[in-house]
Scaffold this motif. Structure first.
Motif, PDB file in Angstrom:
ATOM      1  N   ARG A  13       8.060  -8.952   2.028  1.00  0.00           N
ATOM      2  CA  ARG A  13       6.910  -8.757   1.132  1.00  0.00           C
ATOM      3  C   ARG A  13       7.184  -9.421  -0.216  1.00  0.00           C
ATOM      4  NH1 ARG A  13       2.868  -5.429   2.336  1.00  0.00           N
ATOM      5  NH2 ARG A  13       2.379  -5.200   0.130  1.00  0.00           N
ATOM      6  N   ALA A  16       5.476  -9.347  -6.134  1.00  0.00           N
ATOM      7  CA  ALA A  16       4.148  -8.968  -6.620  1.00  0.00           C
ATOM      8  C   ALA A  16       3.326  -8.477  -5.432  1.00  0.00           C
ATOM      9  CB  ALA A  16       3.489 -10.160  -7.294  1.00  0.00           C
ATOM     10  N   ARG A  17       2.063  -8.148  -5.662  1.00  0.00           N
ATOM     11  CA  ARG A  17       1.187  -7.735  -4.562  1.00  0.00           C
ATOM     12  C   ARG A  17       1.007  -8.887  -3.582  1.00  0.00           C
ATOM     13  NH1 ARG A  17      -4.272  -6.447  -6.470  1.00  0.00           N
ATOM     14  NH2 ARG A  17      -4.574  -5.649  -4.362  1.00  0.00           N
ATOM     15  N   ALA A  18       0.807  -8.552  -2.329  1.00  0.00           N
ATOM     16  CA  ALA A  18       0.642  -9.574  -1.283  1.00  0.00           C
ATOM     17  C   ALA A  18      -0.799 -10.075  -1.251  1.00  0.00           C
ATOM     18  CB  ALA A  18       1.048  -9.010   0.071  1.00  0.00           C
ATOM     19  N   VAL A  19      -1.232 -10.625  -2.383  1.00  0.00           N
ATOM     20  CA  VAL A  19      -2.559 -11.235  -2.492  1.00  0.00           C
ATOM     21  C   VAL A  19      -2.361 -12.649  -3.027  1.00  0.00           C
ATOM     22  CG1 VAL A  19      -3.738  -9.032  -2.837  1.00  0.00           C
ATOM     23  CG2 VAL A  19      -2.911 -10.297  -4.827  1.00  0.00           C
ATOM     24  N   ASN A  24       2.558 -11.939   3.066  1.00  0.00           N
ATOM     25  CA  ASN A  24       3.747 -11.445   3.745  1.00  0.00           C
ATOM     26  C   ASN A  24       4.275 -12.490   4.736  1.00  0.00           C
ATOM     27  OD1 ASN A  24       3.496  -8.893   2.500  1.00  0.00           O
ATOM     28  ND2 ASN A  24       2.093  -8.196   4.099  1.00  0.00           N
ATOM     29  N   SER A  40       5.640 -15.880   0.592  1.00  0.00           N
ATOM     30  CA  SER A  40       6.058 -14.642  -0.082  1.00  0.00           C
ATOM     31  C   SER A  40       6.651 -14.867  -1.467  1.00  0.00           C
ATOM     32  CB  SER A  40       7.070 -13.883   0.794  1.00  0.00           C
ATOM     33  OG  SER A  40       6.507 -13.549   2.032  1.00  0.00           O
ATOM     34  N   HIS A 218      -1.440  -9.447   4.288  1.00  0.00           N
ATOM     35  CA  HIS A 218      -1.772  -9.004   2.933  1.00  0.00           C
ATOM     36  C   HIS A 218      -1.797  -7.493   2.748  1.00  0.00           C
ATOM     37  CE1 HIS A 218      -2.643 -13.068   1.631  1.00  0.00           C
ATOM     38  NE2 HIS A 218      -3.359 -13.242   2.727  1.00  0.00           N
ATOM     39  N   ARG A 219      -1.456  -6.756   3.783  1.00  0.00           N
ATOM     40  CA  ARG A 219      -1.514  -5.306   3.633  1.00  0.00           C
ATOM     41  C   ARG A 219      -0.253  -4.662   4.179  1.00  0.00           C
ATOM     42  NH1 ARG A 219      -6.216  -2.087   5.170  1.00  0.00           N
ATOM     43  NH2 ARG A 219      -5.583  -0.913   3.338  1.00  0.00           N
ATOM     44  N   ARG A 220      -0.279  -3.366   4.301  1.00  0.00           N
ATOM     45  CA  ARG A 220       0.888  -2.604   4.742  1.00  0.00           C
ATOM     46  C   ARG A 220       1.091  -2.748   6.241  1.00  0.00           C
ATOM     47  NH1 ARG A 220      -0.614   2.122   7.402  1.00  0.00           N
ATOM     48  NH2 ARG A 220      -2.764   2.825   7.093  1.00  0.00           N
TER      49      ARG A 220
END
Length: 309
Positions: A13, A16-19, A24, A40, A218-220
């Motif tokens: 991951r 930072a945020r995966a945006v 990912n 990533s 992009h998410r969990r």
């Protein structure tokens, strides 16, 4: 950040945020050191022996998945055969990205927005736009990569882009679905060569596969022990289908793409970046063409559509 899904299958991951511009990656730490996607960021890859990665598989040719290719200098690079030419030919890449639709939908052509420079985090080593990539091989649906203890199967899931691929470690029940990511606001299909009909089929295919663990770009991590993955995928598909249904109701009178984009049921239009507005209009355009093909709407002039019946 490294999240171990098994002893050898690891989710990478971004810090930072995966945006955008991040996504990912999946690391298969097996006899054949393998990575899926390269977006990533350098800080995340600092924990990985990237110089030992032998195989880099690209799920599709979007910037947030390919911008870190240079970190994997010794890896063989493979991508879906359906998008092979977009890594080699700038004009095809611009068509693929939607560049040639910009003027029609936004009123002016801005090469700088779609393929120029932009401010990016320092651990993203490339600029948005066309990057020529020398591919060492092409991926097709059903290809199996034997990596040691891990067997990885490529699954062609077009729609988001024509050469969008997922990768399935079937024995472990772990599926990397890339940009079919269960985002609450639904799937993205705003590219020049995106196709909603194909996307719908791809999501239904994932529902049929029903993996034990779903890993997205992009998410969990979604785990069937806690998550009803088929229901989540259906809800994800229902988002654009509901917007299409509401658009059809709204087309009782002649409307333009601009009119539809400004309706509350579309969401996320006001106050958004030019990119977001453009891609919103691209997706509306695809639904209008789909409804026109189905005989449910007709185009009455250069810009207006109306419901039939």
């Amino acid at each position: 950040m490294i999240i171990a899904l098994t002893r050898v299958i690891k989710l990478i991951r971004p810090e930072a945020r995966a945006v955008f511009p991040y996504s990912n990656s999946l690391y298969i730490d097996d006899e054949v050191q393998t990575f899926i996607d390269a977006g990533s960021g350098g800080r995340a890859y600092a924990e990985i022996p990237t110089d030992k990665i032998e195989l880099l598989l690209l799920s599709h040719n979007h910037f947030d998945h390919v911008n870190g290719i240079s970190f994997f200098s010794r890896a063989r690079i493979m991508a879906g055969r359906e998008e092979a030419l977009t890594y080699q030919n700038q004009e095809l890449y611009l068509e693929f990205s939607g560049f040639y639709d910009w003027e029609r939908l936004m009123g002016q052509m801005d090469r700088g927005l779609l393929s120029g420079t932009m401010s990016l985090p320092e651990d993203v080593p490339a600029q948005r736009g066309f990057q020529e990539v020398q591919l060492d091989g092409l991926i097709k649906d059903g290809d199996v990569f034997e990596l040691g203890a891990t067997s990885l199967r490529a699954i062609h899931l077009p729609g988001h882009s024509p050469g969008h691929y997922a990768f399935y470690c079937e024995k472990e029940g772990i599926l990397f679905s890339a940009d079919l990511d269960l985002a609450p606001d639904g799937p993205w299909y705003g590219g020049g060569l995106s196709d909603f009909d194909e996307l719908e089929k791809s999501i239904k295919k994932l529902i049929e596969i029903n993996p034990r663990i779903l890993v997205t770009s992009h998410r969990r991590v979604f785990d069937a022990a806690q998550d009803n993955i088929p229901a989540l995928l259906q809800a994800y598909l229902d988002v654009p289908l509901k917007k299409e249904e509401q658009s059809l109701i709204y087309l009782a009178e002649p409307r333009t793409i601009e009119d539809i984009a400004r309706q509350e049921f579309i969401e996320g239009f006001k106050g958004k970046t030019p990119f977001a507005v453009f891609f919103t209009k691209m997706m509306i355009d695809k639904h209008l063409k789909r409804l026109e093909k189905a005989g449910k709407v007709k185009k009455i002039d250069e810009t207006h559509y109306i419901r039939i019946g």
